[in-house]
Design a protein around this motif. Structure first.
Motif, mmCIF file in Angstrom:
data_model
loop_
_atom_site.group_PDB
_atom_site.id
_atom_site.type_symbol
_atom_site.label_atom_id
_atom_site.label_comp_id
_atom_site.label_asym_id
_atom_site.label_seq_id
_atom_site.Cartn_x
_atom_site.Cartn_y
_atom_site.Cartn_z
ATOM 1 N N UNK A 212 13.283 7.659 1.977
ATOM 2 C CA UNK A 212 12.685 6.718 2.913
ATOM 3 C C UNK A 212 13.376 6.795 4.271
ATOM 4 N N UNK A 213 12.559 6.921 5.324
ATOM 5 C CA UNK A 213 13.042 6.770 6.695
ATOM 6 C C UNK A 213 12.364 5.528 7.257
ATOM 7 N N UNK B 242 0.832 -1.209 0.000
ATOM 8 C CA UNK B 242 0.000 0.000 0.000
ATOM 9 C C UNK B 242 0.867 1.260 0.000
ATOM 10 N N UNK B 243 2.030 1.187 0.640
ATOM 11 C CA UNK B 243 2.951 2.331 0.640
ATOM 12 C C UNK B 243 3.383 2.661 -0.786
ATOM 13 N N UNK B 244 3.668 1.631 -1.563
ATOM 14 C CA UNK B 244 4.074 1.835 -2.959
ATOM 15 C C UNK B 244 2.954 2.520 -3.739
ATOM 16 N N UNK B 245 1.724 2.067 -3.520
ATOM 17 C CA UNK B 245 0.564 2.667 -4.208
ATOM 18 C C UNK B 245 0.409 4.136 -3.811
ATOM 19 N N UNK B 246 0.558 4.435 -2.525
ATOM 20 C CA UNK B 246 0.418 5.816 -2.063
ATOM 21 C C UNK B 246 1.522 6.708 -2.629
ATOM 22 N N UNK B 247 2.708 6.160 -2.795
ATOM 23 C CA UNK B 247 3.798 6.926 -3.407
ATOM 24 C C UNK B 247 3.452 7.261 -4.857
ATOM 25 N N UNK B 248 2.879 6.302 -5.567
ATOM 26 C CA UNK B 248 2.476 6.546 -6.958
ATOM 27 C C UNK B 248 1.405 7.630 -7.046
ATOM 28 N N UNK B 249 0.478 7.644 -6.099
ATOM 29 C CA UNK B 249 -0.640 8.594 -6.124
ATOM 30 C C UNK B 249 -0.248 9.997 -5.655
ATOM 31 N N UNK B 250 0.651 10.077 -4.680
ATOM 32 C CA UNK B 250 0.910 11.356 -4.017
ATOM 33 C C UNK B 250 2.311 11.925 -4.252
ATOM 34 N N UNK C 108 6.027 -5.423 8.363
ATOM 35 C CA UNK C 108 4.619 -5.268 8.015
ATOM 36 C C UNK C 108 4.167 -6.478 7.202
ATOM 37 N N UNK C 109 2.864 -6.817 7.250
ATOM 38 C CA UNK C 109 2.366 -7.953 6.469
ATOM 39 C C UNK C 109 2.339 -7.649 4.971
ATOM 40 N N UNK C 110 2.230 -8.723 4.193
ATOM 41 C CA UNK C 110 2.137 -8.662 2.726
ATOM 42 C C UNK C 110 3.444 -8.221 2.070
ATOM 43 N N UNK C 111 3.972 -7.087 2.490
ATOM 44 C CA UNK C 111 5.276 -6.643 1.984
ATOM 45 C C UNK C 111 5.968 -5.832 3.068
ATOM 46 N N UNK C 112 7.191 -6.205 3.395
ATOM 47 C CA UNK C 112 7.918 -5.517 4.463
ATOM 48 C C UNK C 112 8.400 -4.142 4.010
ATOM 49 N N UNK C 113 8.835 -3.352 4.974
ATOM 50 C CA UNK C 113 9.383 -2.038 4.657
ATOM 51 C C UNK C 113 10.639 -2.124 3.805
ATOM 52 N N UNK C 114 11.453 -3.140 4.043
ATOM 53 C CA UNK C 114 12.679 -3.317 3.239
ATOM 54 C C UNK C 114 12.322 -3.603 1.788
ATOM 55 N N UNK C 115 11.358 -4.502 1.573
ATOM 56 C CA UNK C 115 10.940 -4.829 0.207
ATOM 57 C C UNK C 115 10.323 -3.613 -0.476
ATOM 58 N N UNK C 116 9.517 -2.876 0.268
ATOM 59 C CA UNK C 116 8.901 -1.669 -0.301
ATOM 60 C C UNK C 116 9.951 -0.608 -0.608
ATOM 61 N N UNK C 117 10.936 -0.471 0.272
ATOM 62 C CA UNK C 117 12.037 0.473 0.047
ATOM 63 C C UNK C 117 12.687 0.224 -1.305
ATOM 64 N N UNK C 118 13.009 -1.016 -1.575
ATOM 65 C CA UNK C 118 13.672 -1.366 -2.842
ATOM 66 C C UNK C 118 12.816 -0.972 -4.044
ATOM 67 N N UNK C 119 11.530 -1.294 -3.987
ATOM 68 C CA UNK C 119 10.652 -1.000 -5.123
ATOM 69 C C UNK C 119 10.424 0.507 -5.286
ATOM 70 N N UNK C 120 10.284 1.212 -4.175
ATOM 71 C CA UNK C 120 10.069 2.664 -4.248
ATOM 72 C C UNK C 120 11.288 3.356 -4.828
ATOM 73 N N UNK C 121 12.490 2.943 -4.406
ATOM 74 C CA UNK C 121 13.708 3.561 -4.927
ATOM 75 C C UNK C 121 13.891 3.251 -6.415
#
Length: 218
Positions: free
Chosen positions: A80-81, A40-48, A59-72
Motif C-alpha cells: 500500500x502507498x 471498494x478498494x478492499x473489494x478490488x484487491x479481492x478481485x484483482x 475517503x467516505x465510507x471507509x478511510x485509506x487507513x482503515x482499508x490499509x489495515x483490512x487489506x494487510x
C-alpha cells in the motif's frame, strides 16, 4: 515483462484520472482497477490481487487507513502507498503501525510517483521528504530518555555505515549501488546485515536509529 498490477483508490474522479494520465505510458505499470472509497478498494484487491494499491487517506465510507489495515490482514502480499493532501504525523504514525510501504503528498510529481511505485514493488519503502520530516518529528516527540534505540548491539562496518547514511538520504538500492560501485544485491545484503545486527525490522527503524546516532540530521 511482468507488469506491476496497480489499483487506484480515491473518491475524486479528477484525481484518479490525473494519476491514470500520468501512468498510462509506463510500460511496466498496469492499472487494473479503480475504487472510490476504502471499502471498494478492499473489494478490488479481492478481485484483482494487485501488487500495489495507491490510495487516498480521506475517503467516505471507509478511510485509506482503515482499508490499509483490512487489506494487510487479508492480502498481506499487496503493498500500500498512501497519498494525502496534508502530511499528518498522526496519520503517518498509524499507517506505519499497520504496515504501509509508502506515503506521498498529492502534489507529487510524476517521476517521484513512478519511482515510489517501482521501489515499493521491488520490496523497498518510499517516503517523500516531507513525510520523512514528519516521521522524524513524531519520533523525537515520543523518544524516551533511554539512550539505546535498538535491541541489538552489533558494531557496523564502515561499508554498512556508508549504506545506512545513503538510505537516510532517500536513495534506493540501485542508486546506492551506483554511488558505492557495488551491486544492488550487495546493497540489499548490507541492509539486511545492518538490521540483523541492530535488531531493526524495516527502513523506518533504520532511519530512526540513524538520526539518534548521528548518521543523519533533521
Amino acid at each position: 515483462m511482468n507488469r506491476i498490477k496497480l489499483v487506484i483508490a480515491d473518491d475524486h474522479g479528477l484525481i484518479r484520472d490525473g494519476i491514470t494520465a500520468m501512468l498510462k505510458y509506463e510500460d511496466n505499470i498496469n492499472i487494473v482497477a479503480e475504487a472510490v472509497n476504502g471499502l471498494e478498494a478492499i473489494i478490488q484487491v479481492e478481485h484483482h490481487t494487485p501488487d500495489i494499491v495507491l490510495m487516498d487517506i480521506m475517503m467516505p465510507e471507509m478511510t485509506g487507513i482503515e482499508a490499509l489495515k483490512k487489506i494487510k490482514d487479508t492480502a498481506p502480499e499487496t503493498k500500500i502507498i498512501l497519498m494525502s493532501m496534508e502530511i499528518s504525523e498522526e496519520f503517518i504514525s498509524e499507517a506505519l503501525e499497520y504496515g504501509v510501504s509508502g506515503y506521498l503528498p498529492k502534489d507529487v510529481r510524476k517521476n517521484v510517483l513512478v519511482k515510489a511505485i517501482n521501489r515499493v514493488h521491488d520490496g523497498e519503502e518510499y517516503f517523500d521528504a516531507k513525510v520523512s520530516d514528519a516521521i522524524f518529528k513524531n519520533y523525537y516527540k515520543k523518544k524516551t530518555n533511554n539512550s539505546t534505540v535498538v535491541a541489538g548491539s552489533g558494531k557496523l562496518s564502515k561499508r554498512e555505515e556508508e549504506v545506512l547514511t545513503l538510505v537516510c538520504q532517500g536513495l534506493g538500492n540501485i542508486e546506492i549501488s551506483d554511488k558505492l560501485f557495488i551491486s544492488p544485491r550487495t546493497v540489499d545484503s548490507h541492509k539486511s546485515h545492518i538490521m540483523e545486527k541492530l535488531g531493526l525490522k524495516n527502513t523506518v527503524e533504520l532511519i530512526k536509529f540513524a538520526i539518534k546516532n548521528g548518521f543523519t540530521e533533521l
